[in-house]
Structures are given as C-alpha cells and as structure tokens.
Design a protein around this motif. Structure first.
Motif, PDB file in Angstrom:
ATOM      1  N   PRO A   1       0.826  -1.209   0.000  1.00 47.81           N
ATOM      2  CA  PRO A   1       0.000   0.000   0.000  1.00 47.81           C
ATOM      3  C   PRO A   1       0.862   1.262   0.000  1.00 47.81           C
ATOM      4  CG  PRO A   1      -0.926  -1.605   1.503  1.00 47.81           C
ATOM      5  CD  PRO A   1       0.399  -2.164   1.037  1.00 47.81           C
ATOM      6  N   GLY A   2       0.553   2.162  -0.911  1.00 48.76           N
ATOM      7  CA  GLY A   2       1.349   3.375  -1.083  1.00 48.76           C
ATOM      8  C   GLY A   2       2.291   3.315  -2.262  1.00 48.76           C
ATOM      9  N   GLU A   3       2.620   2.100  -2.735  1.00 51.90           N
ATOM     10  CA  GLU A   3       3.388   1.937  -3.959  1.00 51.90           C
ATOM     11  C   GLU A   3       2.489   2.111  -5.171  1.00 51.90           C
ATOM     12  OE1 GLU A   3       5.030  -2.040  -3.969  1.00 51.90           O
ATOM     13  OE2 GLU A   3       7.035  -1.217  -3.728  1.00 51.90           O
ATOM     14  N   ILE A   4       3.096   2.403  -6.314  1.00 51.87           N
ATOM     15  CA  ILE A   4       2.343   2.351  -7.562  1.00 51.87           C
ATOM     16  C   ILE A   4       1.964   0.893  -7.827  1.00 51.87           C
ATOM     17  CG2 ILE A   4       2.504   2.624 -10.062  1.00 51.87           C
ATOM     18  CD1 ILE A   4       4.268   5.067  -9.562  1.00 51.87           C
ATOM     19  N   GLY A   5       0.710   0.670  -8.114  1.00 53.90           N
ATOM     20  CA  GLY A   5       0.202  -0.674  -8.332  1.00 53.90           C
ATOM     21  C   GLY A   5      -1.012  -0.934  -7.460  1.00 53.90           C
ATOM     22  N   ALA A   6      -1.556  -2.124  -7.595  1.00 53.54           N
ATOM     23  CA  ALA A   6      -2.760  -2.505  -6.854  1.00 53.54           C
ATOM     24  C   ALA A   6      -2.385  -3.301  -5.607  1.00 53.54           C
ATOM     25  CB  ALA A   6      -3.689  -3.325  -7.737  1.00 53.54           C
ATOM     26  N   ALA A   7      -2.654  -2.714  -4.453  1.00 53.11           N
ATOM     27  CA  ALA A   7      -2.497  -3.424  -3.186  1.00 53.11           C
ATOM     28  C   ALA A   7      -3.842  -4.054  -2.837  1.00 53.11           C
ATOM     29  CB  ALA A   7      -2.061  -2.459  -2.087  1.00 53.11           C
ATOM     30  N   VAL A   8      -3.819  -5.307  -2.395  1.00 54.13           N
ATOM     31  CA  VAL A   8      -5.054  -6.055  -2.180  1.00 54.13           C
ATOM     32  C   VAL A   8      -5.135  -6.516  -0.726  1.00 54.13           C
ATOM     33  CG1 VAL A   8      -6.404  -8.076  -2.852  1.00 54.13           C
ATOM     34  CG2 VAL A   8      -5.085  -6.825  -4.577  1.00 54.13           C
TER      35      VAL A   8
ATOM     36  N   LEU B   1      -1.122   5.899   5.854  1.00 53.40           N
ATOM     37  CA  LEU B   1      -1.376   6.196   4.450  1.00 53.40           C
ATOM     38  C   LEU B   1      -2.878   6.266   4.252  1.00 53.40           C
ATOM     39  CD1 LEU B   1       1.090   3.535   3.052  1.00 53.40           C
ATOM     40  CD2 LEU B   1       1.543   5.977   3.277  1.00 53.40           C
ATOM     41  N   HIS B   2      -3.346   7.314   3.577  1.00 51.43           N
ATOM     42  CA  HIS B   2      -4.782   7.505   3.405  1.00 51.43           C
ATOM     43  C   HIS B   2      -5.180   7.246   1.957  1.00 51.43           C
ATOM     44  CE1 HIS B   2      -5.616   9.180   7.409  1.00 51.43           C
ATOM     45  NE2 HIS B   2      -4.386   9.640   7.332  1.00 51.43           N
TER      46      HIS B   2
END
Length: 206
Positions: free
Chosen positions: A108-115, A151-152
C-alpha cells in the motif's frame, strides 16, 4: 451458515510487466471459509528490483493495520502469501476478525494494486468485513505501516460482481495509480449456502 470469500485473481505472464493473462478463476464461498485464488507472482511484483524501482533497502514498509472509520472497521493485518498449490493464503476461520494483505501485490502506497482480503462471515459468526457493504464513495481508508506511518486512500467506487464474472484484470492488473482494493463476499446465497457475489472496494491514495 456463515460464509467466506474465494476471490478471483489472475496468472500473470512473467515475460511482461503490462499484461495479465487469466488462467483460472476460483470462486465461491463456503461455511468452512477458504477464500483462495490461484496466482503466479508477476515480474512486477514487489521485491523484484528493476531500473528506477526501489530495492529492498528503500522499499516501503509492509502494512500493519487497516481502518475504515466510516463503517467502524479496524483490523491488524496478517501477511498472505501462496499455498503450495498456488492458491492465496487467507486468514484462518478462527481469526475471522483479522484481515490480510496479499504480499504478491503492491505494498500500500506503492504504484500498483495493493489487495486486502477479509471475511464477511465465517462459521464462527460475523467477520471483519461484514459491514464493508456500507462504505460510500469518498470514504477514507487508512493503512498504517509497520513504522507507524499512516497512508490515506479515498474510495472511488464499489462494485458487487458475480463470482463467475469477476473483473480479474481490473482488480489485480497493472495500474499507474497508488491503488488499494478491499475484497470480501456479497450477495445472496446459492443452494449450497455460498454467497454468489464478491464486493470490491476501489480506492486510490489521497
């Protein structure tokens, strides 16, 4: 009987960073919760150093907690990897009030899809994402990492989809956004007591 969610994921081509090829879709929830999905990590998975990408020394910290204040959800996060058969690990039924972050996706917070995957119900009763269906567009989702950094993410859409029509690439495919997806079960029950739909919450970094 309460049920749990078997999310659909894709099998990614290791030879490309931009295309995902769907190999199999596993759906269906059961009273004995085992929400799993068959995947192969892609070449763009976190921890695969590439030109211009963070290495292990400067990669974002793993997430430790997810909170959705508007619907009263707060949960620590366990890490979910792959089982030996290629299916995604899920929180055990006895820990139904704890959500899990799939480590094969983005941090989460990186470019890409966090699941992040959570049960709706288990055989023990209501679970962590039972009230996720109440979430509204514009709601805040806060993911706190292991360093304590919050992170929001802002909810951009929700979608209830039939398990046999799960939008695999839309959910798990490449994106240039810092995206977050929350997934659980939804909908009516079939004759075997399995919820027939998945609820997907889409959010992007605020």
């Amino acid at each position: 009987m309460p049920s749990a969610h078997r999310p659909a994921l894709s099998r990614a081509r290791l030879a490309t960073l931009t295309l995902l090829t769907l190999v199999s879709v596993l759906t269906g929830c059961s009273a004995d919760p085992d929400p799993t999905a068959r995947v192969v990590p892609s070449a763009s998975a976190p921890g695969t150093p590439r030109s211009g990408q963070p290495t292990a020394s400067d990669a974002p910290a793993a997430p430790a907690e997810v909170a959705v204040p508007s619907v009263g959800i707060t949960s620590s996060l366990m890490e979910l990897g792959l089982n030996t058969d290629g299916t995604v690990e899920v929180p055990p039924a006895e820990e139904g009030m704890t959500a899990g972050w799939y480590t094969g996706g983005a941090v989460p917070g990186e470019i890409g899809a966090a699941v992040i995957i959570g049960h709706n119900d288990t055989r023990f009763g209501e679970a962590v994402f039972h009230d996720l269906k109440k979430i509204k567009e514009g709601a805040d989702i806060t993911v706190t990492d292991k360093t304590g950094k919050a992170l929001h993410f802002t909810v951009t859409a929700t979608e209830s989809v039939a398990k046999n029509a799960f939008p695999t690439e839309k959910v798990y495919g490449p994106t240039q956004e810092r995206a977050l997806r929350l997934i659980t079960c939804d909908g009516d029950f079939d004759a075997q007591g399995h919820p027939v739909d998945n609820l997907i919450v889409y959010a992007t970094a605020s």
